[in-house]
Design a protein around this motif. Structure first.
Motif, PDB file in Angstrom:
ATOM      1  N   ASP A   9       7.774 -52.610  15.829  1.00 23.26           N
ATOM      2  CA  ASP A   9       7.609 -52.445  14.380  1.00 23.26           C
ATOM      3  C   ASP A   9       6.137 -52.554  13.959  1.00 23.26           C
ATOM      4  OD1 ASP A   9       7.352 -55.109  14.992  1.00 23.26           O
ATOM      5  OD2 ASP A   9       8.545 -55.824  13.293  1.00 23.26           O
ATOM      6  N   ARG A  31       3.705 -56.445   2.626  1.00 27.29           N
ATOM      7  CA  ARG A  31       4.654 -56.071   3.689  1.00 27.29           C
ATOM      8  C   ARG A  31       4.879 -57.205   4.678  1.00 27.29           C
ATOM      9  NH1 ARG A  31       3.279 -49.898   5.470  1.00 27.29           N
ATOM     10  NH2 ARG A  31       4.993 -50.332   6.889  1.00 27.29           N
ATOM     11  N   ASP A  89       3.001 -42.980   7.784  1.00 24.31           N
ATOM     12  CA  ASP A  89       3.794 -43.587   6.711  1.00 24.31           C
ATOM     13  C   ASP A  89       3.246 -43.178   5.358  1.00 24.31           C
ATOM     14  OD1 ASP A  89       5.434 -44.961   8.483  1.00 24.31           O
ATOM     15  OD2 ASP A  89       4.320 -46.839   8.331  1.00 24.31           O
ATOM     16  N   ARG A  90       1.906 -43.327   5.196  1.00 28.58           N
ATOM     17  CA  ARG A  90       1.275 -43.001   3.920  1.00 28.58           C
ATOM     18  C   ARG A  90      -0.234 -43.002   4.099  1.00 28.58           C
ATOM     19  NH1 ARG A  90       1.658 -48.886   0.951  1.00 28.58           N
ATOM     20  NH2 ARG A  90       0.626 -49.883   2.655  1.00 28.58           N
ATOM     21  N   LEU A 138       2.195 -51.705  12.899  1.00 27.69           N
ATOM     22  CA  LEU A 138       1.555 -50.897  11.874  1.00 27.69           C
ATOM     23  C   LEU A 138       0.118 -50.663  12.309  1.00 27.69           C
ATOM     24  CD1 LEU A 138       1.804 -49.546   9.095  1.00 27.69           C
ATOM     25  CD2 LEU A 138       1.066 -51.705   8.080  1.00 27.69           C
ATOM     26  N   HIS A 140      -5.132 -44.368   6.609  1.00 34.17           N
ATOM     27  CA  HIS A 140      -3.852 -43.755   6.997  1.00 34.17           C
ATOM     28  C   HIS A 140      -3.019 -44.831   7.682  1.00 34.17           C
ATOM     29  CE1 HIS A 140      -5.821 -39.929   6.148  1.00 34.17           C
ATOM     30  NE2 HIS A 140      -6.836 -40.388   6.853  1.00 34.17           N
ATOM     31  N   TYR A 141      -1.844 -45.094   7.149  1.00 36.49           N
ATOM     32  CA  TYR A 141      -0.937 -46.101   7.695  1.00 36.49           C
ATOM     33  C   TYR A 141       0.053 -45.372   8.603  1.00 36.49           C
ATOM     34  CZ  TYR A 141      -2.908 -49.069   4.083  1.00 36.49           C
ATOM     35  OH  TYR A 141      -3.777 -49.775   3.289  1.00 36.49           O
ATOM     36  N   VAL A 142       0.052 -45.785   9.859  1.00 36.12           N
ATOM     37  CA  VAL A 142       0.810 -45.095  10.901  1.00 36.12           C
ATOM     38  C   VAL A 142       1.693 -46.120  11.600  1.00 36.12           C
ATOM     39  CG1 VAL A 142       0.553 -43.777  13.042  1.00 36.12           C
ATOM     40  CG2 VAL A 142      -1.110 -43.476  11.210  1.00 36.12           C
ATOM     41  N   SER A 143       2.885 -45.693  12.027  1.00 37.37           N
ATOM     42  CA  SER A 143       3.777 -46.604  12.759  1.00 37.37           C
ATOM     43  C   SER A 143       4.472 -45.862  13.882  1.00 37.37           C
ATOM     44  CB  SER A 143       4.789 -47.224  11.792  1.00 37.37           C
ATOM     45  OG  SER A 143       5.545 -46.225  11.171  1.00 37.37           O
TER      46      SER A 143
END
Length: 189
Positions: free
Chosen positions: A150, A39, A173-174, A152, A184-187
């Motif tokens: 933006d 990414r 996000d996922r 993460l 846990h991917y958070v934005s």
């Protein structure tokens, strides 16, 4: 043994506190950073590593090209180890590309409440697995104003805990599971 997986400090062995921390395994860090590199989330980033322990997550980011890394760890002994590990990583860097690494010996909530002016692009939140969900929610709530647009956020928990509660301003996000570990991917929402 904990080591830097890749980048200019690849294979550098890190010191780990004797007790009170649960270092992220090399395998999990390698998987997480593979996704982050895909990414383009690391190079040049301002990184915050909360509940840093040995500093392995933040220092892995430094080795892979992050511009600035802040390690926050409340245990004085662990913060001292973070400092030694940070010095070793910075020494391994090319002279023209040395990352700035700061270690803050502070609890996470007071650090975030202290009004740091920095906007972070990438944040690692790796609290003890026994930290209650409500306390994690308070940390994530306090973190929101410190995030770049933006940004993460990678939240590491036990797979048994499920998805953490998220405050207004953050969205999942996922989630990826690696054995007992879930990331846990958070934005920002």
């Amino acid at each position: 043994m904990t080591r830097i997986v890749s980048g200019f400090a690849g294979s550098l062995t890190l010191q780990v506190p004797k007790s009170g921390t649960r270092p992220t395994s090399d395998r999990v860090r390698e998987a997480v950073f593979s996704g982050l590199d895909a990414r383009d989330a690391v190079r040049g980033a301002h990184v915050l590593d909360l509940f840093a322990g040995s500093g392995a997550l933040g220092l892995e980011a430094a080795s892979r090209g992050a511009a600035r890394v802040v390690l926050v760890e409340k245990s004085a002994a662990a913060a001292a180890i973070c400092r030694r590990n940070a010095e070793a990583v910075v020494r391994a860097a090319p002279k023209d590309a040395r990352p700035q690494v700061d270690v803050r010996a502070a609890a996470v909530q007071p650090y975030l409440a202290g009004g740091t002016a920095a906007a972070f692009d990438l944040v690692f939140v790796d609290p003890p697995y026994d930290l209650p969900d409500g306390e994690l929610l308070a940390v994530l709530t306090a973190l929101v104003p410190h995030l770049a647009e933006d940004a993460l956020v990678c939240v590491e928990r036990s797979t048994r805990d499920g998805v953490p509660s998220l405050p207004e301003g953050l969205a999942l996000d996922r989630t990826r599971a690696y054995g007992e570990t879930a990331v846990h991917y958070v934005s920002p929402a």
